[in-house]
Every structure is written in C-alpha cells, then in structure tokens.
Design a protein around this motif. Structure first.
Motif, PDB file in Angstrom:
ATOM      1  N   LEU A 553       0.844  -1.181   0.000  1.00  0.00           N
ATOM      2  CA  LEU A 553       0.000   0.000   0.000  1.00  0.00           C
ATOM      3  C   LEU A 553       0.881   1.232   0.000  1.00  0.00           C
ATOM      4  O   LEU A 553       1.979   1.219   0.552  1.00  0.00           O
ATOM      5  CB  LEU A 553      -0.925   0.026   1.223  1.00  0.00           C
ATOM      6  CG  LEU A 553      -2.054  -1.007   1.298  1.00  0.00           C
ATOM      7  CD1 LEU A 553      -2.706  -0.952   2.665  1.00  0.00           C
ATOM      8  CD2 LEU A 553      -3.092  -0.766   0.201  1.00  0.00           C
ATOM      9  N   VAL A 560      -4.107   5.181   3.982  1.00  0.00           N
ATOM     10  CA  VAL A 560      -3.478   3.859   4.108  1.00  0.00           C
ATOM     11  C   VAL A 560      -3.867   3.207   5.423  1.00  0.00           C
ATOM     12  O   VAL A 560      -4.171   2.009   5.471  1.00  0.00           O
ATOM     13  CB  VAL A 560      -1.947   3.985   3.994  1.00  0.00           C
ATOM     14  CG1 VAL A 560      -1.284   2.636   4.257  1.00  0.00           C
ATOM     15  CG2 VAL A 560      -1.560   4.486   2.609  1.00  0.00           C
ATOM     16  N   THR A 563      -7.343   1.906   5.119  1.00  0.00           N
ATOM     17  CA  THR A 563      -7.372   0.672   4.321  1.00  0.00           C
ATOM     18  C   THR A 563      -6.879  -0.511   5.129  1.00  0.00           C
ATOM     19  O   THR A 563      -7.461  -1.604   5.089  1.00  0.00           O
ATOM     20  CB  THR A 563      -6.511   0.835   3.058  1.00  0.00           C
ATOM     21  OG1 THR A 563      -6.976   1.952   2.309  1.00  0.00           O
ATOM     22  CG2 THR A 563      -6.579  -0.409   2.196  1.00  0.00           C
TER      23      THR A 563
END
Length: 588
Positions: A553, A560, A563
């Motif tokens: 990522l 990030v 996620t």
C-alpha cells in the motif's frame, strides 16, 4: 583520530579514481631510473671477469707490474661506481615501496569504506595487500627480476669466448629457468589456496569479534576458538606445504648454481688442457656464469613473496575499479529535496532471491513518508538504496532529478542525513561526531543538537560536547548514540533525511524528543522514516507498506491506515470460528 586528522585522508580518498594514472605517473620516474641503473650495473659486473681474463692471459705472461696496476685502478673505479649505483638503486627500490604506499593508501581507504558499506567481499584485506606490495619492494626479489634477463646477455658473452663454454652456460641457464618454472607450477595452486583460506579465516575472526559480547555472555569462547583453530590449521597446513616446496626449490637452486659453476670450470679446464682456450677464459667465464645465475636464484628464493605481491596488486586493482567514482561532471546546485525512486530492485551478492522488487515512490521537497512492514520485508534495504549506500540492481533513485549514483558523494553527502538501524559513532568527541568529523562549527553543532532535541542530554554527559566517544566504551548508551546520530544527520541543514528505526533504542523521553523533532522538520526537510512503531507515523504525510519486498500500500497516512484497518476487520469477520466439540456434543 580527530576530525582534522581525518579530513586530509578523506580528501585524498575522494580522488581514489585517479589512483591508476597517479600511481603510474609517480612510479614512472623511479622505475625508469631503476632500469637505467640496472643496465649500467650489469655492464660494470663484467669488470671483475675482464680483470681476471687480463691477469691470467697478459699479466702473468708478461710479468708487467704496470699493466697489473692499470688493471687494478680501472677495476677499482668500476667497483666503486658499482657500489654507488647499487646504493642508489636500492634507495630507489625503497622509494618505489613508499610511493606505492602513499599513493594507494588513501585510495584503498576510500575503497574500503565503499566496499564495507556495500558489504563487498575481500575489502578488509586491502590494507594488508598494500603492505604486501611494500614488503615485496623491500626484498631483493624485485631487483633480481630486473637483473635476471641479463642471463641471456652473459651467456652470449660466454659463447663469444668459446662455443663449448657457451653450450655449457646455455644448459646451465635452461636448468635454472626450468627450476624457476617448476617452482611456479609446484606452488601456484597452494599459494592461491593459502591466500583464500587466510583471507577467509581473517574475515571470520573479524566478524566474530563484532559479536564478542554475545560470545562471552553465552560461553561460546571454546566453540568459536575451535572453529578458528580449524580454519587456521588449514591455513598453516597450506602455508607449510608452500614453505617446504619453496625451501626445497631454493636449496636446489643454490646447489645447482654451485654445480654448474663446477661443471663450467671443468669444461674450461679441459679446453685449457686441449689448448683450445686460455686459463683466463676459463676463470673469467666461470665467474661470469655464477654472477649471471645469481638473480635467477634470488627469484626462485623469493618466488612466494613475488606471487603474493602480484595477487595483492590484482585484488587492489579490482577494489579500486569497483569503488571508482564516475567521471567528474559540472558542479550541480545544492538539492532542494525532491526524491524520486522508480522500480527499485535489489538482490544481495551471493543470493538467488531479491529482497526488494519494483518499489517506486515520489516525495516533493519537505514532504515526509513512513515505511512500515514486517521484518524481512526490505525496509532497511530500501533506506540504503535511497541514500546511495547500496546501488540498486535495477531502477533509479533521483534527487532533484539527478541520478544519485552519478552524484559525487563529496558534493551530495552534506545534503543528506542518515541514521542507520545499527548506529555506530566514530572515535572522537561528541562535537566532532555531530560535525561529521569536519572542522567543528560550534553554532552549527548546537543548532543540529537542538533540532534533534539532544542538547540537554549532551550537556548531562561527563564532558558535554567534548565527551570522547570510544566504540568499546559503555559511557554512552545505545539510546544516546542513536540520538547523537540524529543530530549528526541534521548537521548542516540537509535536504533529505532518512531514518532507519530511529527509535529502536530510545526510552520514553527520547521517543518524545524524536517525535517533536520530526514535527518541527515537517514541511522543511524531506524525511523518510522506517519504523515498526505507529507513534512516528502520525508525524508523516505519506505511508508506504512493504511486504515481501514489494509495495503493498502507498498513499496519504490517513487513507493507508484506513485501508489497513478495514482489511483487518474484514479478515477478522471472515475468519472461521474455532469449533468447540464439547459444546456441540452437549447440544446434540
């Protein structure tokens, strides 16, 4: 060693790529004069033989004291000149060794730094190779190499005196040269194996010494010494075989030289008896042959040293070629801090697996990025590639659009700050370490220390900024070393700062000071921080997640982390619930 002492060495080390031309230029004069002196000396060596020839064939026959006195005077002048030239040539030989040391040492020191940073094999033996070259030039073997070719000239002179004596001298020369060749064949493989084994044993011992604390704590001294003794035993066995063979060939060379002189005298005596040659020719050619064979004998006796010197020179050439800097280019302006990395890959030497593959990133000046990932994901490798410590196997790193590998380190180094995972300070004072071993600028040192948040900590040391750092001393803890290394990285207002686990050894106060420093640097310096702790991530603009050497990522920190959090919840949601056989049995 202080910063003032290190400065000239570093300056000369930066000119390491010039060593080939510089060494050749410096050696050209002494070598040329050594060759000229060797020619004159070998011509003067004929004087004693000519004296004997004239004494036996003229003085004894004519009983002329005047002729004898003239011959004595002429020979004395020749021998005096021979003595002077021999002394000058020997001094030139020592000068050659000194030139080699003075010219190679700075370049090799630069090559050692470069090779050690890249973990290149064999770099640690370079200084010993320079010493081997100097030792070879201090021995008689090198001068014997200059004199040995005159064997053919002397054989020609002997053949001119009488063909039969020329044939005898030719056979003697062939035997001595054959012995030299046999010495090479008998010792070549053993010498190469011995050099390899010795270098391996030395490298293993140096690596082991770095773990001396662990060895002592775990009681590993006996097994470690046992391993080293086994390696050393192989080295001694190989060297012993070489010594025995060299001693055998050297003894044979001395005996052979004496034997061929006896044979030469016998042939000369037979020719005198047959009235085909004069007594003067017999004596003069015998003495001349002994002089002609002496350099070959010395070459055989010093063969192992000459082979070691040749191998040392080849290794040094490889080291210097590997560490050679790029062609000097036009000076570039100081970087502003724009960092670009495109498709970086790296495969460690000797490994068949890449630790990094296809990683790219881009940061604007003043932007910051945290790099996280599990152990072995390639985070430290990426940090080393971004500062140019290791060259990428594929891809490119650009600082302000310039390939970092093509930027001379002396120019770009002051614009880069780097704190490695394993922090080591240099021998010197704390101030000298922060000043990067250059001239200590008090204002810049204090500014770097305050920006790193270590000013008060340094003042609390025994001698403050003048506290002497000893790599073997426990006066400065690992956490303190890490904080001083951060001040060193910030010295001189760099535009790129790369930190590899900068809080690995820090306590709570140190980590807070590091966080405050990163917060203050935000927007001013381009920062890369490799970390396992999320505490530092909050001070960064972007986040890169590595997994198995690849980018998993990348993006703004908040995105990030969101996620990652979403993926973690999804995994937890779909994870199978462990069965409870007992409860299921009750339900049934």
């Amino acid at each position: 060693m202080t910063g003032a002492d290190v400065g000239p060495i570093v300056d000369r080390a930066e000119r390491a790529p010039l060593v080939s031309t510089s060494l050749g230029r410096h050696l050209h004069g002494p070598l040329r004069w050594t060759v000229v002196l060797s020619v004159v000396m070998n011509l003067l060596v004929l004087a004693p033989s000519i004296f004997m020839l004239q004494v036996f064939d003229r003085v004894l026959v004519s009983r002329s004291m005047d002729t004898l006195l003239v011959l004595l005077a002429g020979t004395a002048i020749a021998l005096t000149l021979l003595f002077v030239l021999d002394y000058v040539r020997t001094r030139l030989q020592g000068l050659l060794g000194q030139v080699i040391g003075d010219t190679l040492m700075p370049a090799v020191a630069g090559g050692l730094i470069d090779g050690a940073s890249r973990r290149a094999a064999g770099a640690s033996t370079a200084l010993r190779d320079v010493a081997t070259l100097r030792r070879a030039f201090a021995a008689n073997g090198v001068l014997a190499v200059f004199d040995a070719p005159w064997l053919f000239v002397y054989v020609g002179v002997i053949a001119f005196a009488h063909p039969m004596l020329g044939v005898t001298a030719t056979i003697a020369a062939a035997l001595m040269l054959g012995l030299a060749l046999a010495t090479s064949l008998l010792t070549k493989s053993r010498l190469a194996q011995g050099q390899t084994d010795a270098a391996h044993a030395q490298q293993w011992l140096e690596d082991t010494m770095r773990n001396a604390e662990v060895a002592r704590a775990l009681g590993l001294a006996a097994p470690l010494l046992g391993r080293w003794a086994a390696m050393n035993e192989r080295v001694l066995a190989t060297q012993g075989a070489v010594v025995r063979r060299s001693a055998w060939t050297a003894a044979l060379a001395r005996t052979l030289r004496q034997s061929v002189q006896v044979a030469m005298l016998a042939v000369g005596a037979w020719l005198v008896i047959e009235q085909r040659a004069s007594p003067g020719v017999m004596i003069a050619t015998t003495v001349l042959l002994g002089r002609a064979l002496a350099p070959v004998e010395q070459v055989v006796a010093n063969w192992s040293l000459l082979v070691d010197a040749r191998a040392a020179w080849q290794r040094l050439q490889t080291l210097l070629a590997r560490s050679a800097a790029p062609t000097v280019r036009m000076a570039l302006p100081a970087p502003r801090g724009r960092l670009e990395a495109h498709e970086l890959s790296y495969q460690p030497p000797g490994s068949d697996r890449s630790t990094l593959a296809g990683v790219s990133l881009e940061l604007a000046p003043g932007e910051s990025m945290a790099i996280i990932g599990p152990s072995g994901s390639g985070k430290s490798t990426l940090a080393r590639l971004l500062v140019g410590v290791w060259p990428p196997g594929a891809g490119i790193v650009r600082l302000d659009g310039v390939d970092l590998a093509q930027w001379p380190r002396a120019e770009v180094g002051p614009s880069i700050g780097y704190v490695p995972q394993d922090v080591q300070l240099f021998a010197g004072t704390v101030a000298e370490n922060i000043a990067r071993l250059g001239t200590v600028d008090s204002e810049k040192v204090l500014e770097a220390a305050r920006r790193a948040g270590v000013h008060d900590m340094i003042l609390a040391l025994r001698d403050g900024y003048e506290t002497v750092v000893d790599t073997n001393s426990a006066l400065i803890s690992p956490g303190q070393r890490q904080r001083i290394a951060l001040a060193r990285a910030l010295y001189g207002n760099p535009r790129l700062l790369v930190l590899d686990e900068p809080n690995a050894s820090l306590d709570g106060d140190g980590e807070m000071a590091l966080g405050e420093a990163l917060k203050a640097l935000r927007g001013e310096i381009t920062v890369i921080a490799v970390t396992h702790r999320t505490h530092l991530v909050q001070h960064m603009d972007r986040l890169l997640v590595l997994e198995a050497g690849r980018t998993k990522l990348q993006g703004p920190v908040a995105e990030v982390l969101a996620t990652l959090s979403s993926a973690s919840k999804t995994v937890a949601h779909i994870a199978p619930v462990p069965r409870n056989d007992r409860s299921e049995g009750v339900a049934r």
